[in-house]
Design a protein around this motif. Structure first.
Motif, PDB file in Angstrom:
ATOM      1  N   VAL A 281       0.832  -1.198   0.000  1.00  0.00           N
ATOM      2  CA  VAL A 281       0.000   0.000   0.000  1.00  0.00           C
ATOM      3  C   VAL A 281       0.869   1.251   0.000  1.00  0.00           C
ATOM      4  O   VAL A 281       0.605   2.201  -0.748  1.00  0.00           O
ATOM      5  N   GLU A 282       1.919   1.268   0.815  1.00  0.00           N
ATOM      6  CA  GLU A 282       2.814   2.429   0.846  1.00  0.00           C
ATOM      7  C   GLU A 282       3.514   2.611  -0.498  1.00  0.00           C
ATOM      8  O   GLU A 282       3.674   3.735  -0.977  1.00  0.00           O
ATOM      9  N   GLY A 283       3.925   1.507  -1.119  1.00  0.00           N
ATOM     10  CA  GLY A 283       4.547   1.587  -2.438  1.00  0.00           C
ATOM     11  C   GLY A 283       3.592   2.129  -3.477  1.00  0.00           C
ATOM     12  O   GLY A 283       3.966   2.940  -4.332  1.00  0.00           O
ATOM     13  N   LEU A 284       2.339   1.692  -3.392  1.00  0.00           N
ATOM     14  CA  LEU A 284       1.325   2.173  -4.321  1.00  0.00           C
ATOM     15  C   LEU A 284       1.079   3.671  -4.129  1.00  0.00           C
ATOM     16  O   LEU A 284       0.986   4.416  -5.103  1.00  0.00           O
ATOM     17  N   HIS A 285       1.005   4.097  -2.884  1.00  0.00           N
ATOM     18  CA  HIS A 285       0.828   5.525  -2.618  1.00  0.00           C
ATOM     19  C   HIS A 285       2.040   6.326  -3.107  1.00  0.00           C
ATOM     20  O   HIS A 285       1.883   7.421  -3.652  1.00  0.00           O
ATOM     21  N   ASP A 286       3.234   5.776  -2.935  1.00  0.00           N
ATOM     22  CA  ASP A 286       4.440   6.456  -3.421  1.00  0.00           C
ATOM     23  C   ASP A 286       4.423   6.595  -4.935  1.00  0.00           C
ATOM     24  O   ASP A 286       4.777   7.643  -5.477  1.00  0.00           O
ATOM     25  N   VAL A 287       3.999   5.530  -5.608  1.00  0.00           N
ATOM     26  CA  VAL A 287       3.926   5.569  -7.075  1.00  0.00           C
ATOM     27  C   VAL A 287       2.910   6.616  -7.516  1.00  0.00           C
ATOM     28  O   VAL A 287       3.172   7.413  -8.413  1.00  0.00           O
ATOM     29  N   HIS A 288       1.753   6.630  -6.869  1.00  0.00           N
ATOM     30  CA  HIS A 288       0.722   7.614  -7.232  1.00  0.00           C
ATOM     31  C   HIS A 288       1.208   9.033  -6.980  1.00  0.00           C
ATOM     32  O   HIS A 288       0.949   9.932  -7.785  1.00  0.00           O
ATOM     33  N   LYS A 289       1.920   9.238  -5.870  1.00  0.00           N
ATOM     34  CA  LYS A 289       2.448  10.565  -5.569  1.00  0.00           C
ATOM     35  C   LYS A 289       3.474  10.980  -6.612  1.00  0.00           C
ATOM     36  O   LYS A 289       3.466  12.111  -7.107  1.00  0.00           O
ATOM     37  N   THR A 290       4.363  10.054  -6.992  1.00  0.00           N
ATOM     38  CA  THR A 290       5.377  10.342  -8.004  1.00  0.00           C
ATOM     39  C   THR A 290       4.739  10.652  -9.351  1.00  0.00           C
ATOM     40  O   THR A 290       5.149  11.586 -10.045  1.00  0.00           O
ATOM     41  N   VAL A 291       3.743   9.864  -9.722  1.00  0.00           N
ATOM     42  CA  VAL A 291       3.045  10.102 -10.989  1.00  0.00           C
ATOM     43  C   VAL A 291       2.378  11.471 -10.971  1.00  0.00           C
ATOM     44  O   VAL A 291       2.474  12.229 -11.944  1.00  0.00           O
ATOM     45  N   HIS A 292       1.734  11.803  -9.869  1.00  0.00           N
ATOM     46  CA  HIS A 292       1.074  13.104  -9.765  1.00  0.00           C
ATOM     47  C   HIS A 292       2.085  14.236  -9.878  1.00  0.00           C
ATOM     48  O   HIS A 292       1.855  15.227 -10.584  1.00  0.00           O
ATOM     49  N   GLU A 293       3.220  14.080  -9.202  1.00  0.00           N
ATOM     50  CA  GLU A 293       4.261  15.116  -9.256  1.00  0.00           C
ATOM     51  C   GLU A 293       4.868  15.238 -10.650  1.00  0.00           C
ATOM     52  O   GLU A 293       5.253  16.323 -11.073  1.00  0.00           O
ATOM     53  N   SER A 294       4.966  14.127 -11.373  1.00  0.00           N
ATOM     54  CA  SER A 294       5.535  14.199 -12.724  1.00  0.00           C
ATOM     55  C   SER A 294       4.526  14.718 -13.742  1.00  0.00           C
ATOM     56  O   SER A 294       4.911  15.226 -14.797  1.00  0.00           O
ATOM     57  N   LEU A 295       3.238  14.605 -13.435  1.00  0.00           N
ATOM     58  CA  LEU A 295       2.225  15.117 -14.349  1.00  0.00           C
ATOM     59  C   LEU A 295       2.122  16.635 -14.304  1.00  0.00           C
ATOM     60  O   LEU A 295       1.749  17.261 -15.301  1.00  0.00           O
ATOM     61  N   ILE A 296       2.469  17.232 -13.192  1.00  0.00           N
ATOM     62  CA  ILE A 296       2.366  18.689 -13.066  1.00  0.00           C
ATOM     63  C   ILE A 296       3.260  19.398 -14.086  1.00  0.00           C
ATOM     64  O   ILE A 296       2.793  20.250 -14.833  1.00  0.00           O
ATOM     65  N   PRO A 297       4.581  19.045 -14.178  1.00  0.00           N
ATOM     66  CA  PRO A 297       5.388  19.706 -15.212  1.00  0.00           C
ATOM     67  C   PRO A 297       4.959  19.328 -16.633  1.00  0.00           C
ATOM     68  O   PRO A 297       5.037  20.152 -17.550  1.00  0.00           O
ATOM     69  N   ALA A 298       4.485  18.092 -16.810  1.00  0.00           N
ATOM     70  CA  ALA A 298       4.036  17.683 -18.146  1.00  0.00           C
ATOM     71  C   ALA A 298       2.830  18.512 -18.569  1.00  0.00           C
ATOM     72  O   ALA A 298       2.746  18.947 -19.719  1.00  0.00           O
ATOM     73  N   ASN A 299       1.897  18.716 -17.643  1.00  0.00           N
ATOM     74  CA  ASN A 299       0.719  19.531 -17.963  1.00  0.00           C
ATOM     75  C   ASN A 299       1.097  20.967 -18.273  1.00  0.00           C
ATOM     76  O   ASN A 299       0.540  21.587 -19.177  1.00  0.00           O
ATOM     77  N   SER A 300       2.058  21.512 -17.519  1.00  0.00           N
ATOM     78  CA  SER A 300       2.462  22.891 -17.803  1.00  0.00           C
ATOM     79  C   SER A 300       3.157  22.981 -19.155  1.00  0.00           C
ATOM     80  O   SER A 300       3.008  23.976 -19.867  1.00  0.00           O
ATOM     81  N   LYS A 301       3.901  21.931 -19.538  1.00  0.00           N
ATOM     82  CA  LYS A 301       4.544  21.909 -20.858  1.00  0.00           C
ATOM     83  C   LYS A 301       3.482  21.856 -21.954  1.00  0.00           C
ATOM     84  O   LYS A 301       3.573  22.574 -22.954  1.00  0.00           O
TER      85      LYS A 301
END
Length: 127
Positions: free
Chosen positions: A97-117
Motif C-alpha cells: 500500500v505504501e509503495g502504491l501511494h508512493d507511485v501515485h504521488k510520483t506520478v502526480h508530481e511528474s504530471l504537473i510539469p508535463a501539464n504545464s509543458k
C-alpha cells in the motif's frame, strides 16, 4: 428521456466511427500493458481493462465514462481498503500500500510539469 441517440456502425467498417477507433485503440493499449509477456491470459484481464477504461478521467471532458453515465466515480481497490490502526497488518500489505501511494504521488508530481509543458505548447498557437 435524456435525448440520447444510438448510431450503428458496421462491424466490417469500424472506420465509419472515429470514436470507436479511439476507444478500441486505448483498450488495446491498456490490455497490452496488463498482459505483458503472458499473452495467452488476455481474456482474464478484460474485467480489469474495462474497469480501468471506465474509471479513467478523460482529458477533454474532465469526467470518467462511468461518471458521465452514472454521475458518480466508482471506488477503486485503494478506496475500499482502510488500514486498521488497532489490529496488526502484515508488513507485506503495508509495504504494498505504501509503495502504491508512493507511485501515485510520483506520478502526480511528474504530471504537473508535463501539464504545464502541454499548456505552454498549446498557448504558443494562441494569442
Amino acid at each position: 428521456m435524456v435525448n440520447t441517440r444510438l448510431n450503428f456502425s458496421s462491424a466490417y467498417h469500424p472506420q465509419k466511427d472515429r470514436q470507436i477507433e479511439v476507444v478500441n485503440r486505448s483498450l488495446c493499449n491498456i490490455l497490452r500493458c496488463l498482459v505483458g509477456d503472458h499473452v495467452k491470459g488476455w481474456d482474464q484481464k478484460l474485467c480489469q481493462v474495462e474497469f480501468v477504461h471506465n474509471h479513467a478521467v478523460n482529458r477533454s471532458t474532465g469526467f470518467s465514462p462511468f461518471q458521465v453515465v452514472y454521475s458518480v466515480q466508482p471506488r477503486g481497490p485503494l478506496d475500499l481498503m482502510s488500514l486498521p490502526i488497532s489490529s496488526v497488518v502484515p508488513k507485506k500489505v503495508k509495504d504494498f500500500v505504501e509503495g502504491l501511494h508512493d507511485v501515485h504521488k510520483t506520478v502526480h508530481e511528474s504530471l504537473i510539469p508535463a501539464n504545464s509543458k502541454y499548456k505552454q505548447d498549446a498557448n504558443k498557437k494562441r494569442r
